[in-house]
Write a protein that holds these residues in place. Structure first.
Motif, PDB file in Angstrom:
ATOM      1  N   LEU A  30      38.713  47.095  38.271  1.00 23.00           N
ATOM      2  CA  LEU A  30      39.669  47.910  38.986  1.00 23.00           C
ATOM      3  C   LEU A  30      40.910  48.426  37.796  1.00 23.00           C
ATOM      4  O   LEU A  30      41.372  49.672  38.033  1.00 23.00           O
ATOM      5  CB  LEU A  30      40.225  46.870  40.026  1.00 23.00           C
ATOM      6  N   ALA A  31      41.267  47.380  37.054  1.00 24.69           N
ATOM      7  CA  ALA A  31      42.471  47.861  36.127  1.00 24.69           C
ATOM      8  C   ALA A  31      42.085  48.915  35.169  1.00 24.69           C
ATOM      9  O   ALA A  31      42.693  50.012  35.026  1.00 24.69           O
ATOM     10  CB  ALA A  31      42.744  46.795  35.351  1.00 24.69           C
ATOM     11  N   SER A  32      40.658  49.212  35.014  1.00 26.01           N
ATOM     12  CA  SER A  32      40.274  50.186  33.993  1.00 26.01           C
ATOM     13  C   SER A  32      40.179  51.533  34.748  1.00 26.01           C
ATOM     14  O   SER A  32      40.128  52.623  34.056  1.00 26.01           O
ATOM     15  CB  SER A  32      38.925  49.834  33.431  1.00 26.01           C
ATOM     16  N   THR A  36      45.508  49.579  41.293  1.00 24.91           N
ATOM     17  CA  THR A  36      46.569  48.574  41.432  1.00 24.91           C
ATOM     18  C   THR A  36      47.110  48.190  42.466  1.00 24.91           C
ATOM     19  O   THR A  36      47.815  47.180  42.806  1.00 24.91           O
ATOM     20  CB  THR A  36      47.910  49.029  40.372  1.00 24.91           C
ATOM     21  N   GLN A  37      46.928  48.714  43.480  1.00 29.54           N
ATOM     22  CA  GLN A  37      47.509  48.841  44.864  1.00 29.54           C
ATOM     23  C   GLN A  37      46.689  47.915  46.094  1.00 29.54           C
ATOM     24  O   GLN A  37      47.039  47.926  47.387  1.00 29.54           O
ATOM     25  CB  GLN A  37      47.821  50.052  45.746  1.00 29.54           C
ATOM     26  N   MET A  39      43.166  46.484  48.094  1.00 27.33           N
ATOM     27  CA  MET A  39      42.018  46.755  48.847  1.00 27.33           C
ATOM     28  C   MET A  39      41.818  48.317  49.360  1.00 27.33           C
ATOM     29  O   MET A  39      40.755  49.195  49.000  1.00 27.33           O
ATOM     30  CB  MET A  39      41.779  45.949  50.177  1.00 27.33           C
ATOM     31  N   ALA A  40      42.942  48.944  49.503  1.00 27.55           N
ATOM     32  CA  ALA A  40      42.804  50.472  49.951  1.00 27.55           C
ATOM     33  C   ALA A  40      42.483  51.206  48.784  1.00 27.55           C
ATOM     34  O   ALA A  40      41.510  52.138  48.801  1.00 27.55           O
ATOM     35  CB  ALA A  40      44.158  50.874  50.568  1.00 27.55           C
ATOM     36  N   ASP A  41      43.051  51.115  47.588  1.00 28.34           N
ATOM     37  CA  ASP A  41      42.567  51.719  46.364  1.00 28.34           C
ATOM     38  C   ASP A  41      41.333  51.439  45.911  1.00 28.34           C
ATOM     39  O   ASP A  41      40.713  52.162  45.672  1.00 28.34           O
ATOM     40  CB  ASP A  41      43.867  51.484  45.298  1.00 28.34           C
ATOM     41  N   ALA A  42      40.908  50.138  46.191  1.00 23.57           N
ATOM     42  CA  ALA A  42      39.461  49.778  45.735  1.00 23.57           C
ATOM     43  C   ALA A  42      38.498  50.564  46.698  1.00 23.57           C
ATOM     44  O   ALA A  42      37.553  51.017  46.252  1.00 23.57           O
ATOM     45  CB  ALA A  42      39.325  48.394  45.613  1.00 23.57           C
TER      46      ALA A  42
END
Length: 114
Positions: A30-32, A36-37, A39-42
């Motif tokens: 996720l960091a790569s 950073t925000q 589950m929504a960003d994931a």
């Protein structure tokens, strides 16, 4: 149909990733990707990846990192190809019916003129 399929595959991709990777590996992934925000960003990242598979664009910035993810990607690619084939077939059928109706109307109008 297409939107729900993409959603289901995005959720399934996250499930495969979370089942086959440690929490530290997931955090690194996720960091790569600049996520950073939470589950929504994931989810958006997974959705983006599935869209690149479904559209056969495949930018290469996200890919299957282990065997389970690669198998999932292969299944997703095959499913997407079949789904697009079905959609194209349905569109062709819609155009064929529309064209037949148009021809029938033209024939009727012409017969009235004669």
């Amino acid at each position: 149909v297409l939107a729900s399929s993409i959603h289901i595959f995005a959720c399934a991709f996250w499930r495969v990733k979370s089942e086959t990777m440690s929490d530290e590996q997931i955090d690194d992934f996720l960091a790569s990707k600049g996520v950073t925000q939470g589950m929504a960003d994931a989810y958006v990242t997974c959705l983006y990846f599935i869209c690149t598979i479904f559209t056969t664009v495949g930018f290469g910035d996200i890919s299957g990192e282990n065997m389970a993810e690669r198998v999932f990607c292969i299944i997703t690619m095959c499913t997407a190809a079949c789904l697009f084939g079905i959609i194209l077939s349905e569109l062709q059928q819609i155009f064929a019916v529309s064209n037949a109706r148009s021809r029938a109307l033209d024939d009727h109008m012409e017969s009235m003129l004669l």
